[in-house]
Write an enzyme that holds these catalytic residues in place. Structure first.
Site, PDB file in Angstrom:
ATOM      1  N   ASP A  13       0.854  -1.192   0.000  1.00 41.79           N
ATOM      2  CA  ASP A  13       0.000   0.000   0.000  1.00 41.79           C
ATOM      3  C   ASP A  13       0.891   1.244   0.000  1.00 41.79           C
ATOM      4  OD1 ASP A  13      -2.217   1.595   0.141  1.00 41.79           O
ATOM      5  OD2 ASP A  13      -2.513   1.328   2.297  1.00 41.79           O
ATOM      6  N   ASP A 106      -3.145   2.501  -5.904  1.00 40.47           N
ATOM      7  CA  ASP A 106      -1.995   2.531  -4.990  1.00 40.47           C
ATOM      8  C   ASP A 106      -1.900   1.311  -4.091  1.00 40.47           C
ATOM      9  OD1 ASP A 106      -4.122   3.078  -3.263  1.00 40.47           O
ATOM     10  OD2 ASP A 106      -2.845   4.283  -1.957  1.00 40.47           O
ATOM     11  N   GLU A 107      -2.490   0.228  -4.504  1.00 44.91           N
ATOM     12  CA  GLU A 107      -2.583  -0.930  -3.625  1.00 44.91           C
ATOM     13  C   GLU A 107      -2.587  -2.218  -4.448  1.00 44.91           C
ATOM     14  OE1 GLU A 107      -5.988  -1.982  -0.674  1.00 44.91           O
ATOM     15  OE2 GLU A 107      -5.950   0.191  -0.985  1.00 44.91           O
TER      16      GLU A 107
END
Ligand SMILES: [Mg+2]
Length: 405
Positions: A13, A106-107
């Site tokens: 993350d 973003d993960e």
């Protein structure tokens, strides 16, 4: 040697991603609270850790963020830029395992099972991932590694920013998990369980699965499983690519065939490179043109034989361009290949389905090597899901709007 060790799943993350990208692009903002947000919904999309110290949180109305942190720098989101950086991140992650599942810009989840020989034990692998992401992007991420998916996610959040949490002992870690941390447990469920004096995940074991189901429906049963550390979800690698295409918005609109052909040549090379990187060949070449008035046309042709050669792609695309009568000017040009397949049997044998007799972990390690080092061949072509698909020039699509010629 057959090693059937337990699963090693990582959740990666990025830290305060949008705000971190803005700081990356504006080094003068070092140490300054950054709040990214606004737009239609008027809420905070991301807040830097400096801004969080003032109580600014994601999804908070912008006016509230402004009143809590008047000295902050408030910026509108630049999604294209975030997607661009995201692509770099995902590329780095794909180098660690072909079993990569991006879940947002973003993960991502990564299945590191069987890669110990490459990256070392989980902690070492986690450090290597963090370092590789930092080197490639200048940004920090937080990593959680656990034998089950939901705990990897919880672990990645434990030590933010720039964190690394490895769940070595499932039972010990489970005992520390509060219901608040468990994905899917909403405020209402928490309240109801709280009224029974239950705040930690392991505490709901005593309720029993049936009672939880009565209380919370199907999710109650799932929660019961989670309380025992059972989560079968694993990592779902990306969908198969059905077409590979590159396109370019021209700096100046043009109808000049030679100029357009020069662009096509560059685009064909890019497409060919991406095909080879994925170990694929394609048969149908599609030319895409956008007129100045944004009218989009596509023209396709199917080759006698599948190819991954830039020359073949260019020749076909050039033919389509020449055959398209309208003079333009055009504002965008693109070329794509669809009807993809793995190339000739040679490579398919090396990396294909015939892994009979081979240890699965070894196969995975090979896939990881290929993903990291190999320009040659991987069997499982992958892409970022359409919802996270890059917004700019490079596009892989599940479906191609191909007009038959
Ligand atoms: Mg994040």
């Amino acid at each position: 040697m057959l090693e059937t060790g337990r699963q090693v799943l990582a959740h990666v993350d990025m830290d305060a991603f949008y705000a971190a990208v803005e700081r990356l692009d504006r080094p003068q903002l070092a140490g300054v609270p950054i709040i990214v947000g606004g737009g239609k919904r008027g809420v905070v999309s991301a807040a830097s850790y400096e801004a969080r110290r003032f109580g600014v949180r994601s999804a908070m109305p912008m006016y509230e963020a402004r009143s809590r942190c008047p000295q902050g720098v408030f910026l509108p989101p630049r999604m294209e830029r975030y997607h661009q950086v995201s692509r770099k991140v995902m590329k780095v992650l794909a180098g660690f395992s072909p079993l990569l599942e991006p879940v947002s810009v973003d993960e991502a989840y990564l299945d590191l099972s069987g890669t110990e020989r490459l990256w070392g034990p989980p902690r070492q692998a986690g450090l290597a991932i963090k370092q590789a992401v930092l080197t490639a992007t200048g940004l920090t991420c937080s990593v959680g590694i656990a034998p089950v998916r939901f705990l990897a996610k919880i672990a990645s959040d434990r030590d933010k920013p720039d964190g690394l949490t490895v769940v070595d002992d499932l039972e010990v870690f489970l005992a520390t998990v509060s219901l608040k941390e468990v994905p899917g447990v909403g405020a209402r469920a928490r309240q109801r369980l709280g009224q029974m004096g239950l705040t930690r995940l392991v505490e709901i074991r005593e309720l029993g699965g049936e009672r939880l189901e009565r209380l919370m429906g199907v999710f109650g049963l799932r929660l019961w499983e989670l309380a025992w550390g059972r989560d079968e979800s694993g990592v779902n690698p990306q969908r198969e690519v059905k077409s590979i295409s590159n396109e370019l918005t021209l700096e100046a609109d043009t109808g000049n065939r030679e100029v357009l052909a020069a662009y096509l040549s560059g685009l064909s090379q890019k497409v060919a490179r991406r095909l080879r990187r994925k170990g694929l060949c394609g048969r149908t070449v599609t030319l895409k043109l956008k007129h100045r008035d944004h009218r989009l046309v596509t023209r396709s042709t199917t080759l006698a034989q599948a190819t991954d050669a830039a020359g073949d792609i260019f020749t076909a695309a050039r033919g389509l361009l020449d055959a398209y009568g309208a003079p333009g000017p055009f504002r965008l040009i693109g070329v794509g290949l669809s009807h993809l397949s793995a190339p000739g049997q040679g490579q398919a044998e090396l990396f294909g389905a015939e892994k009979t007799g081979r240890d699965k972990a070894l196969g995975r390690a090979e896939d990881a090597i290929v993903a990291r080092f190999g320009e040659k061949a991987i069997t499982r072509a992958t892409q970022i899901p359409a919802s996270e698909a890059p917004l700019d020039q490079e596009a892989s699509k599940g479906h191609n709007k191909v007009k038959p010629k």
